[in-house]
Design a protein around this motif. Structure first.
Motif, mmCIF file in Angstrom:
data_model
loop_
_atom_site.group_PDB
_atom_site.id
_atom_site.type_symbol
_atom_site.label_atom_id
_atom_site.label_comp_id
_atom_site.label_asym_id
_atom_site.label_seq_id
_atom_site.Cartn_x
_atom_site.Cartn_y
_atom_site.Cartn_z
ATOM 1 N N LEU A 1 -17.066 -4.243 -23.002
ATOM 2 C CA LEU A 1 -17.927 -3.645 -24.077
ATOM 3 C C LEU A 1 -19.422 -3.506 -23.206
ATOM 4 N N GLN A 2 -19.977 -2.320 -23.015
ATOM 5 C CA GLN A 2 -21.430 -2.383 -22.975
ATOM 6 C C GLN A 2 -22.320 -2.467 -24.195
ATOM 7 N N VAL A 3 -23.562 -3.446 -24.134
ATOM 8 C CA VAL A 3 -24.092 -3.529 -25.288
ATOM 9 C C VAL A 3 -25.516 -3.629 -25.002
ATOM 10 N N PRO A 4 -26.632 -3.569 -25.837
ATOM 11 C CA PRO A 4 -27.872 -4.002 -25.571
ATOM 12 C C PRO A 4 -28.122 -5.465 -25.255
ATOM 13 N N LYS A 5 -29.211 -5.691 -24.942
ATOM 14 C CA LYS A 5 -29.690 -7.110 -24.418
ATOM 15 C C LYS A 5 -29.599 -7.972 -25.696
ATOM 16 N N GLU A 6 -29.967 -7.574 -27.042
ATOM 17 C CA GLU A 6 -29.945 -8.343 -28.209
ATOM 18 C C GLU A 6 -28.576 -8.680 -28.536
ATOM 19 N N SER A 7 -27.527 -7.762 -28.313
ATOM 20 C CA SER A 7 -26.114 -8.081 -28.608
ATOM 21 C C SER A 7 -25.587 -8.949 -27.525
ATOM 22 N N PHE A 8 -26.075 -8.658 -26.305
ATOM 23 C CA PHE A 8 -25.725 -9.631 -25.213
ATOM 24 C C PHE A 8 -25.952 -11.088 -25.292
ATOM 25 N N ASP A 9 -27.273 -11.276 -25.813
ATOM 26 C CA ASP A 9 -27.850 -12.584 -25.902
ATOM 27 C C ASP A 9 -26.980 -13.443 -26.972
ATOM 28 N N SER A 10 -26.580 -12.645 -28.080
ATOM 29 C CA SER A 10 -25.937 -13.409 -29.367
ATOM 30 C C SER A 10 -24.479 -13.194 -29.244
ATOM 31 N N CYS A 11 -23.738 -12.519 -28.131
ATOM 32 C CA CYS A 11 -22.502 -12.313 -28.054
ATOM 33 C C CYS A 11 -22.091 -11.482 -29.317
ATOM 34 N N SER A 12 -22.559 -10.420 -29.614
ATOM 35 C CA SER A 12 -22.310 -9.628 -30.788
ATOM 36 C C SER A 12 -21.955 -8.221 -30.271
ATOM 37 N N SER A 13 -20.878 -7.295 -31.080
ATOM 38 C CA SER A 13 -20.399 -6.192 -30.643
ATOM 39 C C SER A 13 -21.487 -5.402 -31.210
ATOM 40 N N ALA A 14 -22.458 -5.425 -32.098
ATOM 41 C CA ALA A 14 -23.330 -4.674 -32.814
ATOM 42 C C ALA A 14 -24.037 -3.722 -31.797
ATOM 43 N N ASN A 15 -24.175 -2.436 -32.353
ATOM 44 C CA ASN A 15 -25.024 -1.257 -31.504
ATOM 45 C C ASN A 15 -24.447 -1.282 -30.155
ATOM 46 N N PRO A 16 -23.008 -1.008 -29.802
ATOM 47 C CA PRO A 16 -22.426 -0.920 -28.540
ATOM 48 C C PRO A 16 -22.874 0.451 -28.069
ATOM 49 N N ILE A 17 -22.762 0.385 -26.487
ATOM 50 C CA ILE A 17 -23.154 1.609 -25.801
ATOM 51 C C ILE A 17 -21.765 2.013 -25.104
ATOM 52 N N GLY A 18 -21.071 2.855 -25.932
ATOM 53 C CA GLY A 18 -19.928 3.402 -25.635
ATOM 54 C C GLY A 18 -18.882 2.599 -26.523
ATOM 55 N N ASP A 19 -17.634 3.037 -25.798
ATOM 56 C CA ASP A 19 -16.366 2.332 -26.572
ATOM 57 C C ASP A 19 -15.650 1.291 -26.017
ATOM 58 N N THR A 20 -15.315 0.244 -26.727
ATOM 59 C CA THR A 20 -14.457 -0.904 -26.071
ATOM 60 C C THR A 20 -13.518 -0.438 -25.116
ATOM 61 N N ILE A 21 -13.410 -0.918 -23.860
ATOM 62 C CA ILE A 21 -12.327 -0.635 -22.868
ATOM 63 C C ILE A 21 -11.515 -1.647 -23.001
ATOM 64 N N THR A 22 -10.235 -1.585 -23.364
ATOM 65 C CA THR A 22 -9.087 -2.411 -23.475
ATOM 66 C C THR A 22 -8.111 -2.451 -22.640
#
Length: 212
Positions: A71-92
């Motif tokens: 899942l691509q995410v913004p920096k804030e979500s990356f630092d906190s390992c959160s899926s909030a505010n994702p950029i696109g869909d989760t690829i499973t």
């Protein structure tokens, strides 16, 4: 014939080299693949530092379907390992290829369990694609304006300039008072008067003879 074949091979090789330079496939983690690294997040950070990413390149995430995701995410979500505010869909479904379509910082995490907290996260910086250098076009010098010399109209040949009409004869003498307008009286003929006078004188003796 051999020279022609060699030339074709060289051209094809150059074209393939350009294609490879324009688009590079990066296998995330190389042989490690996309998984929970034993060395923690530093493993993917070291891998990213050893690669150069350009717009148009491809990231290949090798993982088994159902065990990990991307899942691509913004920096804030990356630092906190959160899926909030994702950029696109989760690829499973793995493996998956992701094309880097824009320059800047890109952040990817795995949302399964605590995989991100254990270091399954990737941060890369994508540079713009190199543009071919083109030689500047020569400056076009505008044409100098044409100078036109005014032309003076020449006088028409063979045609005399108009002039004041001149009288064909001297003006007639002014008529006497009471005479017709514009007519000059004709003087009596002196020769006919003399003949008449002499004839009258010759008749005088004959008339006197009859009277006496």
């Amino acid at each position: 014939m051999d020279k022609f074949i060699i030339s074709v091979v060289i051209v094809l090789s150059a074209m393939l080299l350009q294609c490879s330079e324009a688009q590079t496939v990066h296998v995330v983690g190389d042989g490690m693949g996309w998984t929970v690294p034993q060395a923690g997040a530093a493993a993917y950070q070291t891998w990213a530092n050893n690669n150069k990413f350009l717009v148009g390149d491809i990231l290949t995430f090798n993982f088994a379907t159902g065990e990990h995701d991307v899942l691509q995410v913004p920096k804030e979500s990356f630092d906190s390992c959160s899926s909030a505010n994702p950029i696109g869909d989760t690829i499973t479904t793995g493996p998956v290829n992701i094309t880097l379509s824009n320059a800047g910082n890109h952040y990817y995490i795995c949302t399964v369990g605590q995989h991100c907290q254990f270091g399954q996260k990737l941060a890369i910086t994508v540079s713009g694609s190199p543009t071919p250098t083109t030689s500047p076009s020569p400056q076009t010098i505008p044409p100098s304006p044409q100078t036109t010399t005014p032309t003076t109209p020449s006088p028409s040949s063979g045609t005399p300039a108009p002039c004041t009409p001149t009288p064909t004869s001297s003006p007639a003498a002014s008529p006497k008072a009471g005479g017709p307008t514009g007519q000059t009286p004709t003087p009596p003929d002196s020769s006919s008067s003399g003949v008449f006078a002499s004839f009258f004188v010759s008749l005088l003796p004959i008339a006197a003879a009859f009277l006496f």
